[in-house]
Scaffold this active site. Sequence first.
Site, PDB file in Angstrom:
ATOM      1  N   GLU A  36       0.836  -1.204   0.000  1.00  0.00           N
ATOM      2  CA  GLU A  36       0.000   0.000   0.000  1.00  0.00           C
ATOM      3  C   GLU A  36       0.870   1.253   0.000  1.00  0.00           C
ATOM      4  OE1 GLU A  36      -3.434  -1.915   2.979  1.00  0.00           O
ATOM      5  OE2 GLU A  36      -1.770  -0.760   3.792  1.00  0.00           O
ATOM      6  N   ASP A 223     -11.898  -6.204  -0.311  1.00  0.00           N
ATOM      7  CA  ASP A 223     -12.668  -7.444  -0.201  1.00  0.00           C
ATOM      8  C   ASP A 223     -14.035  -7.142   0.409  1.00  0.00           C
ATOM      9  OD1 ASP A 223     -10.342  -7.269   1.987  1.00  0.00           O
ATOM     10  OD2 ASP A 223     -12.157  -7.980   2.972  1.00  0.00           O
TER      11      ASP A 223
HETATM   12  N1  SAH Z   1      -2.233 -11.636   3.810  1.00  0.00           N
HETATM   13  C1  SAH Z   1      -1.832 -10.268   3.984  1.00  0.00           C
HETATM   14  C2  SAH Z   1      -2.219  -9.867   5.349  1.00  0.00           C
HETATM   15  C3  SAH Z   1      -2.524  -8.428   5.456  1.00  0.00           C
HETATM   16  S1  SAH Z   1      -3.610  -8.092   6.771  1.00  0.00           S
HETATM   17  C4  SAH Z   1      -0.354 -10.165   3.646  1.00  0.00           C
HETATM   18  O1  SAH Z   1       0.083 -10.923   2.851  1.00  0.00           O
HETATM   19  O2  SAH Z   1       0.394  -9.305   4.151  1.00  0.00           O
HETATM   20  C5  SAH Z   1      -4.725  -7.019   6.014  1.00  0.00           C
HETATM   21  C6  SAH Z   1      -4.373  -5.564   5.953  1.00  0.00           C
HETATM   22  O3  SAH Z   1      -5.319  -4.951   5.102  1.00  0.00           O
HETATM   23  C7  SAH Z   1      -4.479  -4.824   7.273  1.00  0.00           C
HETATM   24  O4  SAH Z   1      -3.536  -3.785   7.338  1.00  0.00           O
HETATM   25  C8  SAH Z   1      -5.919  -4.311   7.293  1.00  0.00           C
HETATM   26  O5  SAH Z   1      -6.030  -3.000   7.810  1.00  0.00           O
HETATM   27  C9  SAH Z   1      -6.364  -4.323   5.832  1.00  0.00           C
HETATM   28  N2  SAH Z   1      -7.590  -5.104   5.508  1.00  0.00           N
HETATM   29  C10 SAH Z   1      -8.005  -5.343   4.236  1.00  0.00           C
HETATM   30  N3  SAH Z   1      -9.147  -6.082   4.233  1.00  0.00           N
HETATM   31  C11 SAH Z   1      -9.460  -6.318   5.537  1.00  0.00           C
HETATM   32  C12 SAH Z   1     -10.529  -7.035   6.184  1.00  0.00           C
HETATM   33  N4  SAH Z   1     -11.485  -7.648   5.494  1.00  0.00           N
HETATM   34  N5  SAH Z   1     -10.515  -7.088   7.520  1.00  0.00           N
HETATM   35  C13 SAH Z   1      -9.561  -6.491   8.234  1.00  0.00           C
HETATM   36  N6  SAH Z   1      -8.538  -5.808   7.683  1.00  0.00           N
HETATM   37  C14 SAH Z   1      -8.462  -5.695   6.341  1.00  0.00           C
END
Ligand code: SAH
Length: 265
Positions: A36, A223
């Site tokens: 991001e 999502d």
């Molecule tokens: N699998 C990812 C994990 C990222 S966690 C990786 O490979 O790094 C998700 C990040 O996106 C967090 O910073 C959160 O703020 C945001 N985010 C996006 N969709 C989200 C959701 N459905 N619930 C909570 N956080 C979400």
Amino acid sequence: MAPLGEKSDASGEVIVAEVGKRPISTIVIIIAMQTEALPVVNKLQLTEQSNSLFPPGVPWVRYYGTYKDLHINLIWPGKDSVLGVDSVGTISASLVTYAAIQVLQPDLIINAGTAGGFKAKGASIGDVFIASDCAFHDRRIPIPVFDLYGVGLRKAFEAPNLIQELNLKVGKLSTGDSLDMTPHDESSIIANDATVKDMEGAAIAYVADLLKVPAIFIKAVTDIVDGEKPTAEEFLQNLAAVTAALDEAVAQVIAFINGKSLSEL
Ligand code: SAH
């Protein structure tokens, strides 16, 4: 976290009111994930700081630069030093927000990032929301008053002109430390009346409120939480495309803020 009228003594009020009227000068942008952050770093042509402002050994990264009259700082909590993944979630977000405010004394905090969206509340993939309010959905303390402390509701800084000018959607943000959603989380999110769900916003709102720095929240939907697709899969599928919408929105917000005071936002 309104900057106006929060101080009790008369002299404090004068100082705070004046801050509201002079042009915004220093901005701290907090972004949790490298995917991001880097498009924003590139778009705003920011430079990575070589000697950290932060304590030795922490993974937190500061990028800085200027945009017209603005001093821009983008803080990314960096990669977990053991596991090598982005330091997402409320703990890292709180720590970097606290440290960045202490060192940089910003006029305004911007938390930008991806989020899950609820289609029942009007969210679609790629939408960019400005959060009106932030609250937690995973801090359940069923004792009177502690329950409210757990929810930790905080209003974002109100920026009606910015929202109107840039034609952004507005919704409430609910924050928790998990990407997935348990049934308990779901009922709390509904109680919070949230349209978007993330893992940092309410924590940043807490620290910003504590230190009386106005904060705004820009959340792009990767999502759909109340849809059919598994969240993690849908998140990864849309991450790159949605970060493009996010960095465009951040750039527009910065351009709008330039030359304006807090009270003009
Ligand atoms: N699998 C990812 C994990 C990222 S966690 C990786 O490979 O790094 C998700 C990040 O996106 C967090 O910073 C959160 O703020 C945001 N985010 C996006 N969709 C989200 C959701 N459905 N619930 C909570 N956080 C979400």
